[in-house]
Design an enzyme around this catalytic site. Structure first.
Site, mmCIF file in Angstrom:
data_model
loop_
_atom_site.group_PDB
_atom_site.id
_atom_site.type_symbol
_atom_site.label_atom_id
_atom_site.label_comp_id
_atom_site.label_asym_id
_atom_site.label_seq_id
_atom_site.Cartn_x
_atom_site.Cartn_y
_atom_site.Cartn_z
ATOM 1 N N ASP A 84 -21.682 13.669 19.590
ATOM 2 C CA ASP A 84 -21.885 13.011 18.160
ATOM 3 C C ASP A 84 -23.367 12.292 18.164
ATOM 4 O OD1 ASP A 84 -19.374 13.576 16.172
ATOM 5 O OD2 ASP A 84 -18.829 13.174 18.418
ATOM 6 N N ASP A 88 -23.322 14.081 25.611
ATOM 7 C CA ASP A 88 -22.768 13.481 24.656
ATOM 8 C C ASP A 88 -22.720 14.473 23.379
ATOM 9 O OD1 ASP A 88 -21.312 11.425 23.062
ATOM 10 O OD2 ASP A 88 -23.136 11.107 22.041
#
Length: 221
Positions: free
Chosen positions: A16, A14
């Site tokens: 953020d 991922d």
């Protein structure tokens, strides 16, 4: 290497809250978009709890909080467009790479693993951010929230990445900071690893039951 990675061939990250702390820039763009609509800003602390489901949902949550009611579709569309414009103009001024990220990515690549980026952030913002941090060559594949018909927590982006490299899900690991990352990983048949420092709507990511948790991504290598 971390035990969870020893027989893994692909690691999906991922963005953020996992690799970067982007909330300061996101919050500035959200507040600017709200002010464009004549609405009071909501501030960074509140935005930090709303990140993770893509830009549309982020703006929707901010508008609902500021207005104290659901936003009209037209207002939401206009506010979202202004958010994208503000964020595009300044996506990395305040964003920081988390400690241990660069060491982890370089170490995994050195061990011959394929790295992919799977984020719910719009695809258009990925390249400028990676280039800013000199990470544009780290990932063999990058998928944004608008790259496919579905985004996390749906498993489709993860399964797409595995198929792209001709790998079974059992040979893949999903690394993230939120329940959406862990759910997507489990539904795809990936192993899952979480970091506790990111954005998870005020909840502990350990409640999602990842296979392992590390305080820093440097622990992977």
């Amino acid at each position: 290497m971390h035990d969870l990675v020893r027989d893994i061939r692909l690691v999906a990250f991922d963005l953020d809250g996992t690799l970067i702390d982007s909330v300061p820039d996101l919050a500035v763009a959200v507040d600017a978009a709200l002010e464009d609509q004549g609405v009071a800003p909501v501030g960074e602390a509140r935005v930090r709890d709303w990140v993770g489901n893509g830009s549309w949902r982020l703006v929707e949550r901010a508008l609902e909080a500021a207005l104290e009611r659901p936003a009209d579709q037209g207002v939401l569309e206009a506010c979202h467009a202004r958010f994208l414009a503000h964020y595009h103009a300044s996506p990395v001024e305040r964003t920081r790479l988390y400690p241990g990220v660069r060491e982890a990515l370089e170490g995994l690549i050195a061990h011959g693993l394929s790295l992919v980026l799977i984020t719910n952030k719009p695809q258009a913002f990925i390249a400028p951010i990676l280039e800013h941090f000199a990470l544009n060559d780290a990932f063999a594949l990058c998928l944004g929230g608008d790259s496919l018909d579905e985004k996390k927590p749906h498993p489709a982006p993860l399964l797409h990445a595995a198929a792209h490299f001709g790998l079974s899900p059992e040979a893949c690991l999903m690394v993230g900071d939120s329940r959406h990352d862990i759910e997507a990983g489990k539904r795809a048949g990936f192993r899952t690893l979480a970091v506790p420092y990111g954005y998870n709507h005020g909840e502990s990511v350990t409640d999602s039951g990842p296979d392992a948790v590390v305080e820093s991504l440097s622990e992977l290598v």
